[in-house]
Design a protein around this motif. Structure first.
Motif, mmCIF file in Angstrom:
data_model
loop_
_atom_site.group_PDB
_atom_site.id
_atom_site.type_symbol
_atom_site.label_atom_id
_atom_site.label_comp_id
_atom_site.label_asym_id
_atom_site.label_seq_id
_atom_site.Cartn_x
_atom_site.Cartn_y
_atom_site.Cartn_z
ATOM 1 N N ALA A 6 0.840 -1.190 0.000
ATOM 2 C CA ALA A 6 0.000 0.000 0.000
ATOM 3 C C ALA A 6 0.876 1.241 0.000
ATOM 4 N N PRO A 7 0.583 2.205 -0.867
ATOM 5 C CA PRO A 7 1.444 3.392 -0.938
ATOM 6 C C PRO A 7 1.281 4.354 0.239
ATOM 7 N N PHE A 8 0.093 4.414 0.840
ATOM 8 C CA PHE A 8 -0.114 5.401 1.904
ATOM 9 C C PHE A 8 0.832 5.213 3.089
ATOM 10 N N PRO A 9 1.008 3.998 3.630
ATOM 11 C CA PRO A 9 1.934 3.849 4.768
ATOM 12 C C PRO A 9 3.363 4.283 4.445
ATOM 13 N N ALA A 10 3.841 3.971 3.259
ATOM 14 C CA ALA A 10 5.201 4.373 2.884
ATOM 15 C C ALA A 10 5.309 5.894 2.793
ATOM 16 N N LYS A 11 4.296 6.529 2.232
ATOM 17 C CA LYS A 11 4.303 7.988 2.128
ATOM 18 C C LYS A 11 4.191 8.630 3.511
ATOM 19 N N LEU A 12 3.356 8.051 4.368
ATOM 20 C CA LEU A 12 3.202 8.563 5.731
ATOM 21 C C LEU A 12 4.542 8.483 6.472
ATOM 22 N N PHE A 13 5.207 7.335 6.370
ATOM 23 C CA PHE A 13 6.512 7.164 7.010
ATOM 24 C C PHE A 13 7.506 8.204 6.493
ATOM 25 N N ASP A 14 7.525 8.412 5.189
ATOM 26 C CA ASP A 14 8.428 9.385 4.588
ATOM 27 C C ASP A 14 8.125 10.791 5.112
ATOM 28 N N MET A 15 6.862 11.170 5.150
ATOM 29 C CA MET A 15 6.498 12.508 5.624
ATOM 30 C C MET A 15 6.890 12.702 7.086
ATOM 31 N N VAL A 16 6.597 11.710 7.932
ATOM 32 C CA VAL A 16 6.918 11.816 9.362
ATOM 33 C C VAL A 16 8.428 11.842 9.572
ATOM 34 N N ILE A 22 6.038 19.490 10.570
ATOM 35 C CA ILE A 22 4.664 19.485 10.070
ATOM 36 C C ILE A 22 3.891 18.293 10.618
ATOM 37 N N LEU A 23 4.541 17.136 10.643
ATOM 38 C CA LEU A 23 3.895 15.875 10.995
ATOM 39 C C LEU A 23 4.891 15.037 11.768
ATOM 40 N N ARG A 24 4.530 14.597 12.973
ATOM 41 C CA ARG A 24 5.496 13.822 13.771
ATOM 42 C C ARG A 24 4.804 12.688 14.526
ATOM 43 N N TRP A 25 5.618 11.718 14.907
ATOM 44 C CA TRP A 25 5.155 10.558 15.670
ATOM 45 C C TRP A 25 5.633 10.707 17.101
ATOM 46 N N ASN A 26 4.742 10.474 18.048
ATOM 47 C CA ASN A 26 5.092 10.507 19.466
ATOM 48 C C ASN A 26 5.163 9.065 19.952
ATOM 49 N N ASP A 27 6.380 8.546 20.169
ATOM 50 C CA ASP A 27 6.561 7.159 20.610
ATOM 51 C C ASP A 27 5.901 6.898 21.957
ATOM 52 N N ALA A 28 6.001 7.841 22.875
ATOM 53 C CA ALA A 28 5.488 7.634 24.238
ATOM 54 C C ALA A 28 3.981 7.415 24.248
ATOM 55 N N SER A 29 3.249 8.225 23.490
ATOM 56 C CA SER A 29 1.781 8.104 23.503
ATOM 57 C C SER A 29 1.241 7.357 22.288
ATOM 58 N N ARG A 30 2.151 6.979 21.368
ATOM 59 C CA ARG A 30 1.774 6.288 20.136
ATOM 60 C C ARG A 30 0.720 7.087 19.368
ATOM 61 N N GLU A 31 1.050 8.359 19.186
ATOM 62 C CA GLU A 31 0.147 9.266 18.494
ATOM 63 C C GLU A 31 0.853 9.957 17.336
ATOM 64 N N LEU A 32 0.096 10.179 16.290
ATOM 65 C CA LEU A 32 0.552 10.957 15.151
ATOM 66 C C LEU A 32 0.054 12.379 15.356
ATOM 67 N N VAL A 33 0.956 13.331 15.333
ATOM 68 C CA VAL A 33 0.605 14.724 15.578
ATOM 69 C C VAL A 33 0.783 15.507 14.280
ATOM 70 N N ILE A 34 -0.305 16.069 13.793
ATOM 71 C CA ILE A 34 -0.226 16.981 12.653
ATOM 72 C C ILE A 34 -0.054 18.354 13.268
ATOM 73 N N ALA A 35 1.199 18.780 13.362
ATOM 74 C CA ALA A 35 1.529 20.029 14.051
ATOM 75 C C ALA A 35 1.072 21.253 13.264
ATOM 76 N N VAL A 104 7.994 4.966 14.977
ATOM 77 C CA VAL A 104 7.845 5.595 13.666
ATOM 78 C C VAL A 104 8.124 4.596 12.543
ATOM 79 N N ASN A 105 9.030 3.665 12.764
ATOM 80 C CA ASN A 105 9.341 2.662 11.735
ATOM 81 C C ASN A 105 8.158 1.760 11.423
ATOM 82 N N ASP A 106 7.259 1.569 12.395
ATOM 83 C CA ASP A 106 6.087 0.714 12.186
ATOM 84 C C ASP A 106 5.071 1.341 11.232
ATOM 85 N N LEU A 107 5.172 2.638 11.023
ATOM 86 C CA LEU A 107 4.213 3.299 10.128
ATOM 87 C C LEU A 107 4.322 2.784 8.702
#
Length: 114
Positions: A6-16, A22-35, A104-107
């Motif tokens: 699926a292309p979306f997960p690879a693109k999401l990983f690249d963006m994060v 702009i877009l980050r992963w919070n390992d502690a809370s396992r949340e994606l933050v669109i800053a 973040v690698n799991d994205l």
């Protein structure tokens, strides 16, 4: 027949990975933050996706996140009246409670849910 990645997960990983302002992963809370939702729609989405101009781009991105097990958390006024996220350009937060999505690698290996 080999399943197509699926292309979306690879693109999401690249963006994060490359645009944490702009877009980050919070390992502690396992949340994606669109800053910065505005920059997401004006800078990243045209670069990574076939998009049309106009409103609804954040909603479209959120729909894709929903397909991969994310759900929006909080509200414009979270518990205790604190601003958790804002609908007018502030940060948006999406959580994924799948135990296999911890870093973040799991994205890059997210699986779409129908």
């Amino acid at each position: 027949k080999k399943p197509r990645a699926a292309p979306f997960p690879a693109k999401l990983f690249d963006m994060v990975s490359n645009h944490p302002d702009i877009l980050r992963w919070n390992d502690a809370s396992r949340e994606l933050v669109i800053a910065d939702p505005h920059r997401l729609t004006t800078e990243l989405m045209p670069r990574f996706f076939t998009v049309t101009t106009g409103t609804g781009l954040v909603k479209s991105f959120a729909r894709q996140l929903n397909y991969y097990g994310f759900h929006r958390v909080g509200s414009p006024r979270g518990p205790g009246g604190r601003a958790r996220q804002s609908l007018d350009g502030g940060a948006l937060v999406f959580a994924n409670r799948n135990p296999r999505v911890a870093t973040v690698n799991d994205l890059a290996s997210l699986v779409r849910h129908e």
